[in-house]
Design an enzyme around this catalytic site. Structure first.
Site, PDB file in Angstrom:
ATOM      1  N   CYS A   1       0.836  -1.197   0.000  1.00 58.52           N
ATOM      2  CA  CYS A   1       0.000   0.000   0.000  1.00 58.52           C
ATOM      3  C   CYS A   1       0.872   1.248   0.000  1.00 58.52           C
ATOM      4  O   CYS A   1       1.740   1.400   0.868  1.00 58.52           O
ATOM      5  CB  CYS A   1      -0.897  -0.034   1.242  1.00 58.52           C
ATOM      6  N   GLU A   2       0.648   2.110  -0.962  1.00 55.59           N
ATOM      7  CA  GLU A   2       1.464   3.318  -1.041  1.00 55.59           C
ATOM      8  C   GLU A   2       1.119   4.333   0.044  1.00 55.59           C
ATOM      9  O   GLU A   2       1.862   5.288   0.254  1.00 55.59           O
ATOM     10  CB  GLU A   2       1.373   3.954  -2.426  1.00 55.59           C
ATOM     11  N   HIS A   3       0.015   4.121   0.747  1.00 53.68           N
ATOM     12  CA  HIS A   3      -0.358   5.046   1.816  1.00 53.68           C
ATOM     13  C   HIS A   3       0.222   4.646   3.164  1.00 53.68           C
ATOM     14  O   HIS A   3       0.517   5.514   3.988  1.00 53.68           O
ATOM     15  CB  HIS A   3      -1.892   5.143   1.919  1.00 53.68           C
ATOM     16  N   HIS A   4       0.365   3.330   3.419  1.00 48.45           N
ATOM     17  CA  HIS A   4       0.826   2.856   4.729  1.00 48.45           C
ATOM     18  C   HIS A   4       2.047   1.936   4.654  1.00 48.45           C
ATOM     19  O   HIS A   4       2.574   1.537   5.672  1.00 48.45           O
ATOM     20  CB  HIS A   4      -0.308   2.126   5.451  1.00 48.45           C
TER      21      HIS A   4
ATOM     22  N   GLN B   1      -4.502  -0.592  -5.471  1.00 50.30           N
ATOM     23  CA  GLN B   1      -4.965  -1.720  -6.286  1.00 50.30           C
ATOM     24  C   GLN B   1      -5.587  -1.279  -7.598  1.00 50.30           C
ATOM     25  O   GLN B   1      -5.421  -1.936  -8.622  1.00 50.30           O
ATOM     26  CB  GLN B   1      -5.948  -2.562  -5.468  1.00 50.30           C
TER      27      GLN B   1
ATOM     28  N   HIS C   1      -6.092  -6.088   2.131  1.00 48.74           N
ATOM     29  CA  HIS C   1      -5.206  -4.958   2.402  1.00 48.74           C
ATOM     30  C   HIS C   1      -4.896  -4.908   3.896  1.00 48.74           C
ATOM     31  O   HIS C   1      -5.799  -4.694   4.713  1.00 48.74           O
ATOM     32  CB  HIS C   1      -5.873  -3.657   1.969  1.00 48.74           C
TER      33      HIS C   1
ATOM     34  N   CYS D   1      -3.487  -2.669   5.480  1.00 45.00           N
ATOM     35  CA  CYS D   1      -3.746  -1.342   6.033  1.00 45.00           C
ATOM     36  C   CYS D   1      -5.154  -1.261   6.613  1.00 45.00           C
ATOM     37  O   CYS D   1      -5.449  -0.394   7.426  1.00 45.00           O
ATOM     38  CB  CYS D   1      -3.522  -0.257   4.987  1.00 45.00           C
TER      39      CYS D   1
END
Length: 190
Positions: A80-83, A121, A149, A151
């Site tokens: 995940c590019e956020h977490h 995704q 996910h 996250c």
């Protein structure tokens, strides 16, 4: 963008360990910065790959075969590019050939090349489909990804067992309900 050195990456890991509240110099954590840096090379190996290169070698000797080709349940591990936590699932890749086919392992390699990057995704699904479409120029391409996910399961709302499904349908898979239904019947078989 200048890539940091391995020593700089290891120092960043030591900083994160201290920030989390632990001592990076204690016995159990002494080798952790090196191990994390080496694991990142594996986790994010996709940044060093050109997925289209996997699709360069094709085969035209197919005796007129022009039906759907489906490779299903390709395990994928992304991040995940956020977490920066894992996304784990499967991809189903299908295409309708137009006078040539590609080795099936190459489809799995395209999935890996894009999944071994920081991702969401939706973008991952589209990148795989567009790359296959551009390289093979088939009558159509379909990519369906089902994944969990971390996250969402190990932090935040803590909802275990939830999966996300995304799809990208190009060409005949977008234009024909019959072709789309046939694909879904293949993918749904367990």
């Amino acid at each position: 963008m200048d890539k940091p050195t391995k020593a700089e990456a290891e120092e960043a890991v030591r900083t994160l360990i201290r920030w989390a509240g632990d001592d990076p110099s204690r016995e159990g954590l002494l080798g952790t910065p090196d191990r994390v840096a080496r694991s990142y090379l594996e986790f994010f190996a996709g940044y060093n790959e050109n997925p289209e290169e996997y699709l360069e070698r094709t085969f035209e000797e197919v005796h007129g075969y022009d039906e759907m080709i489906v490779l299903k349940d390709i395990r994928l591990e992304s991040y995940c590019e956020h977490h920066m936590v894992p996304i784990i699932g499967v991809a189903h890749v299908a295409y309708m050939p137009n006078n040539r086919v590609v080795g099936i392992s190459k489809l799995a390699r395209v999935v890996d090349a894009f999944s071994k990057r920081l991702q969401i995704q939706e973008k991952l699904t589209q990148q795989i489909a567009e790359t296959i479409d551009h390289a093979l120029k088939p009558k159509g391409v379909a990519v369906i990804i089902e994944s969990a996910h971390q996250c969402m399961t190990t932090r935040g709302v803590h909802k275990d067992g939830v999966t996300m499904i995304t799809s990208a349908m190009l060409g005949c898979f977008r234009d024909s309900d019959i072709t789309r239904r046939e694909l879904l019947s293949f993918v749904d078989r367990r």
